[in-house]
Structure formats: structure tokens, C-alpha cells
Motif scaffolding. Structure first.
Motif, PDB file in Angstrom:
ATOM      1  N   THR A 163      39.439  34.840 144.532  1.00  0.00           N
ATOM      2  CA  THR A 163      38.946  35.105 143.180  1.00  0.00           C
ATOM      3  C   THR A 163      38.000  36.295 143.198  1.00  0.00           C
ATOM      4  OG1 THR A 163      39.104  32.749 142.658  1.00  0.00           O
ATOM      5  CG2 THR A 163      37.790  34.112 141.169  1.00  0.00           C
ATOM      6  N   VAL A 164      38.237  37.230 142.315  1.00  0.00           N
ATOM      7  CA  VAL A 164      37.371  38.401 142.148  1.00  0.00           C
ATOM      8  C   VAL A 164      36.257  38.003 141.190  1.00  0.00           C
ATOM      9  CG1 VAL A 164      37.264  40.774 141.297  1.00  0.00           C
ATOM     10  CG2 VAL A 164      39.277  39.991 142.575  1.00  0.00           C
ATOM     11  N   VAL A 165      35.010  38.193 141.606  1.00  0.00           N
ATOM     12  CA  VAL A 165      33.860  37.785 140.796  1.00  0.00           C
ATOM     13  C   VAL A 165      32.733  38.806 140.890  1.00  0.00           C
ATOM     14  CG1 VAL A 165      34.344  35.300 141.017  1.00  0.00           C
ATOM     15  CG2 VAL A 165      32.850  36.416 142.673  1.00  0.00           C
ATOM     16  N   ASP A 166      31.751  38.612 140.029  1.00  0.00           N
ATOM     17  CA  ASP A 166      30.483  39.347 140.075  1.00  0.00           C
ATOM     18  C   ASP A 166      30.629  40.861 139.978  1.00  0.00           C
ATOM     19  OD1 ASP A 166      28.866  37.058 140.226  1.00  0.00           O
ATOM     20  OD2 ASP A 166      29.169  36.907 142.392  1.00  0.00           O
ATOM     21  N   ILE A 167      31.569  41.323 139.172  1.00  0.00           N
ATOM     22  CA  ILE A 167      31.673  42.756 138.917  1.00  0.00           C
ATOM     23  C   ILE A 167      30.555  43.100 137.933  1.00  0.00           C
ATOM     24  CG2 ILE A 167      33.117  44.651 138.074  1.00  0.00           C
ATOM     25  CD1 ILE A 167      34.310  43.176 140.506  1.00  0.00           C
ATOM     26  N   ALA A 168      29.596  43.885 138.375  1.00  0.00           N
ATOM     27  CA  ALA A 168      28.444  44.219 137.532  1.00  0.00           C
ATOM     28  C   ALA A 168      27.991  45.646 137.803  1.00  0.00           C
ATOM     29  CB  ALA A 168      27.295  43.249 137.797  1.00  0.00           C
ATOM     30  N   VAL A 169      27.640  46.336 136.728  1.00  0.00           N
ATOM     31  CA  VAL A 169      27.119  47.697 136.798  1.00  0.00           C
ATOM     32  C   VAL A 169      25.879  47.746 135.918  1.00  0.00           C
ATOM     33  CG1 VAL A 169      27.607  50.139 136.311  1.00  0.00           C
ATOM     34  CG2 VAL A 169      29.452  48.637 137.103  1.00  0.00           C
ATOM     35  N   VAL A 170      24.807  48.381 136.405  1.00  0.00           N
ATOM     36  CA  VAL A 170      23.597  48.488 135.583  1.00  0.00           C
ATOM     37  C   VAL A 170      23.947  49.206 134.283  1.00  0.00           C
ATOM     38  CG1 VAL A 170      21.969  48.387 137.521  1.00  0.00           C
ATOM     39  CG2 VAL A 170      22.827  50.610 136.737  1.00  0.00           C
ATOM     40  N   PRO A 171      23.320  48.826 133.179  1.00  0.00           N
ATOM     41  CA  PRO A 171      23.694  49.344 131.863  1.00  0.00           C
ATOM     42  C   PRO A 171      23.703  50.867 131.738  1.00  0.00           C
ATOM     43  CG  PRO A 171      22.263  47.462 131.599  1.00  0.00           C
ATOM     44  CD  PRO A 171      22.306  47.772 133.074  1.00  0.00           C
ATOM     45  N   ASP A 172      22.735  51.559 132.310  1.00  0.00           N
ATOM     46  CA  ASP A 172      22.679  53.016 132.117  1.00  0.00           C
ATOM     47  C   ASP A 172      23.791  53.759 132.858  1.00  0.00           C
ATOM     48  OD1 ASP A 172      21.239  52.261 134.453  1.00  0.00           O
ATOM     49  OD2 ASP A 172      20.261  54.215 134.509  1.00  0.00           O
ATOM     50  N   LEU A 173      24.556  53.071 133.693  1.00  0.00           N
ATOM     51  CA  LEU A 173      25.672  53.706 134.400  1.00  0.00           C
ATOM     52  C   LEU A 173      27.027  53.139 133.992  1.00  0.00           C
ATOM     53  CD1 LEU A 173      24.119  54.046 137.966  1.00  0.00           C
ATOM     54  CD2 LEU A 173      24.471  55.851 136.270  1.00  0.00           C
ATOM     55  N   GLN A 174      27.054  52.239 133.019  1.00  0.00           N
ATOM     56  CA  GLN A 174      28.324  51.679 132.561  1.00  0.00           C
ATOM     57  C   GLN A 174      29.128  52.751 131.831  1.00  0.00           C
ATOM     58  OE1 GLN A 174      27.351  48.127 130.329  1.00  0.00           O
ATOM     59  NE2 GLN A 174      26.648  47.060 132.159  1.00  0.00           N
ATOM     60  N   GLY A 175      30.440  52.608 131.890  1.00  0.00           N
ATOM     61  CA  GLY A 175      31.325  53.549 131.210  1.00  0.00           C
ATOM     62  C   GLY A 175      31.553  54.832 131.983  1.00  0.00           C
ATOM     63  N   ARG A 176      31.189  54.857 133.261  1.00  0.00           N
ATOM     64  CA  ARG A 176      31.347  56.072 134.081  1.00  0.00           C
ATOM     65  C   ARG A 176      32.321  55.866 135.243  1.00  0.00           C
ATOM     66  NH1 ARG A 176      25.304  58.676 134.382  1.00  0.00           N
ATOM     67  NH2 ARG A 176      24.794  58.366 132.201  1.00  0.00           N
ATOM     68  N   GLY A 177      33.124  54.813 135.173  1.00  0.00           N
ATOM     69  CA  GLY A 177      34.123  54.579 136.201  1.00  0.00           C
ATOM     70  C   GLY A 177      33.642  53.810 137.412  1.00  0.00           C
ATOM     71  N   LEU A 178      32.418  53.304 137.380  1.00  0.00           N
ATOM     72  CA  LEU A 178      31.902  52.589 138.542  1.00  0.00           C
ATOM     73  C   LEU A 178      32.550  51.223 138.702  1.00  0.00           C
ATOM     74  CD1 LEU A 178      28.123  53.541 138.469  1.00  0.00           C
ATOM     75  CD2 LEU A 178      30.018  54.670 139.647  1.00  0.00           C
ATOM     76  N   GLY A 179      32.830  50.551 137.589  1.00  0.00           N
ATOM     77  CA  GLY A 179      33.540  49.278 137.659  1.00  0.00           C
ATOM     78  C   GLY A 179      34.923  49.473 138.277  1.00  0.00           C
ATOM     79  N   LYS A 180      35.591  50.536 137.891  1.00  0.00           N
ATOM     80  CA  LYS A 180      36.910  50.845 138.442  1.00  0.00           C
ATOM     81  C   LYS A 180      36.797  51.116 139.945  1.00  0.00           C
ATOM     82  CE  LYS A 180      40.908  53.809 137.788  1.00  0.00           C
ATOM     83  NZ  LYS A 180      41.513  54.885 136.981  1.00  0.00           N
ATOM     84  N   ARG A 181      35.750  51.782 140.337  1.00  0.00           N
ATOM     85  CA  ARG A 181      35.539  52.068 141.762  1.00  0.00           C
ATOM     86  C   ARG A 181      35.334  50.776 142.566  1.00  0.00           C
ATOM     87  NH1 ARG A 181      30.908  56.332 143.599  1.00  0.00           N
ATOM     88  NH2 ARG A 181      31.232  56.154 145.836  1.00  0.00           N
ATOM     89  N   ILE A 182      34.573  49.858 141.993  1.00  0.00           N
ATOM     90  CA  ILE A 182      34.346  48.560 142.632  1.00  0.00           C
ATOM     91  C   ILE A 182      35.662  47.792 142.750  1.00  0.00           C
ATOM     92  CG2 ILE A 182      33.310  46.266 142.273  1.00  0.00           C
ATOM     93  CD1 ILE A 182      31.166  48.110 143.121  1.00  0.00           C
ATOM     94  N   VAL A 183      36.394  47.687 141.651  1.00  0.00           N
ATOM     95  CA  VAL A 183      37.646  46.922 141.654  1.00  0.00           C
ATOM     96  C   VAL A 183      38.659  47.569 142.601  1.00  0.00           C
ATOM     97  CG1 VAL A 183      39.550  46.020 140.261  1.00  0.00           C
ATOM     98  CG2 VAL A 183      37.220  45.992 139.359  1.00  0.00           C
TER      99      VAL A 183
END
Length: 150
Positions: free
Chosen positions: A68-88
Motif C-alpha cells: 500500500t502506498v501511503v503518506d504522500i505529503a508535500v509542504v504547502p508552499d511547494l505543492q503543485g510543482r511536481g514534487l508529489g509526482k517525483r515521490i510517486v
């Protein structure tokens, strides 16, 4: 600019885990629960900027049949910059190398995050299967309050 953000193949400690969850607006976890859970991480990553952890994600499960993939989190001031995609992407690469045939890989997508996860092969399972959950509160009380619209 996110060129100065580095991926580290290690999950945050309890303090940073709790801080990142809170910053990202995720459901709170107790220190006790986090301390018990984090050593059971199969694979985890974090993103760091100037030594500060700014994003995270991990894989949990039984290391055979269920992941199970869990705990995908990015600090608010960096959201929307592709960091979640980088993590996944990092988690997905690990999954492709380590998950045996027939194993289930799951996650729960909140809101529009489902569009990101779809890029990595995840599909909605309803109506065949639906996510069901409750949060355990003190004294063994089951709560679904976190599922109510805000």
C-alpha cells in the motif's frame, strides 16, 4: 524552482513525519502510533531542501501479497510543482523492482490526487471494490468523523 530539492531513499523520523502530515493537512497521528508504524515501512523516500524535509511517501504491507502506498505529503508552499509526482515515481520504481506477481498494490486517493496516481497505472476499483475505513480513537472507539465534509 525545485532544482535544489534532493530525493533521499529514507523515510523521515517520527518528528518530521508528524510535522509533514500536519503541514499537508492530513489526519493527525499520535506519536505512539507513528513510532510503532514507521519501523514497518517497506520503502520510503523524502525530499530535502537545504537539509529540511519538505515531502515524503512510503510503501507499507506484508511484502508479499499486499503493498500500500501511503503518506504522500508535500509542504504547502511547494505543492503543485511536481514534487508529489517525483515521490510517486520513486515509489513506483521500487514497486516494479520488488513486488512479486499476483500481489495487490493499493492506495487511497484523496480528491484530485487520483489523477496523479492514474499516471502510474492505478485505477478506481469501484464498483468491484470500495475503500472502507474507520479511525481508532482512545478506548477502542471507532470514528468516521474524518470522512465528513468540512
Amino acid at each position: 524552482m525545485t532544482d535544489d530539492i534532493v530525493l533521499v531513499e529514507r523515510f523521515p523520523d517520527v518528528d518530521d513525519y508528524l510535522r509533514l502530515r500536519a503541514a499537508a493537512g492530513m489526519h493527525e497521528k499520535t506519536r505512539e502510533a507513528a513510532a510503532r508504524a514507521l519501523p514497518n515501512t517497506l520503502y520510503g523516500v523524502r525530499l530535502e531542501r537545504d537539509g529540511q524535509i519538505v515531502a515524503m511517501g512510503r510503501v507499507i504491507g506484508d511484502n508479499g501479497c499486499f503493498f500500500t502506498v501511503v503518506d504522500i505529503a508535500v509542504v504547502p508552499d511547494l505543492q503543485g510543482r511536481g514534487l508529489g509526482k517525483r515521490i510517486v515515481a520513486a515509489l513506483d520504481a521500487w514497486l516494479q523492482r520488488n513486488v512479486p506477481p499476483s500481489a495487490y498494490v493499493t492506495l487511497v486517493a484523496d480528491g484530485d490526487a487520483k489523477h496523479l496516481y492514474a499516471k502510474f497505472g492505478f485505477v478506481e476499483s469501484a464498483p468491484v471494490a470500495v475503500n472502507m475505513e474507520y479511525v481508532m480513537e482512545a478506548g477502542g472507539v471507532r470514528s468516521t468523523a474524518h470522512l465528513q465534509p468540512k
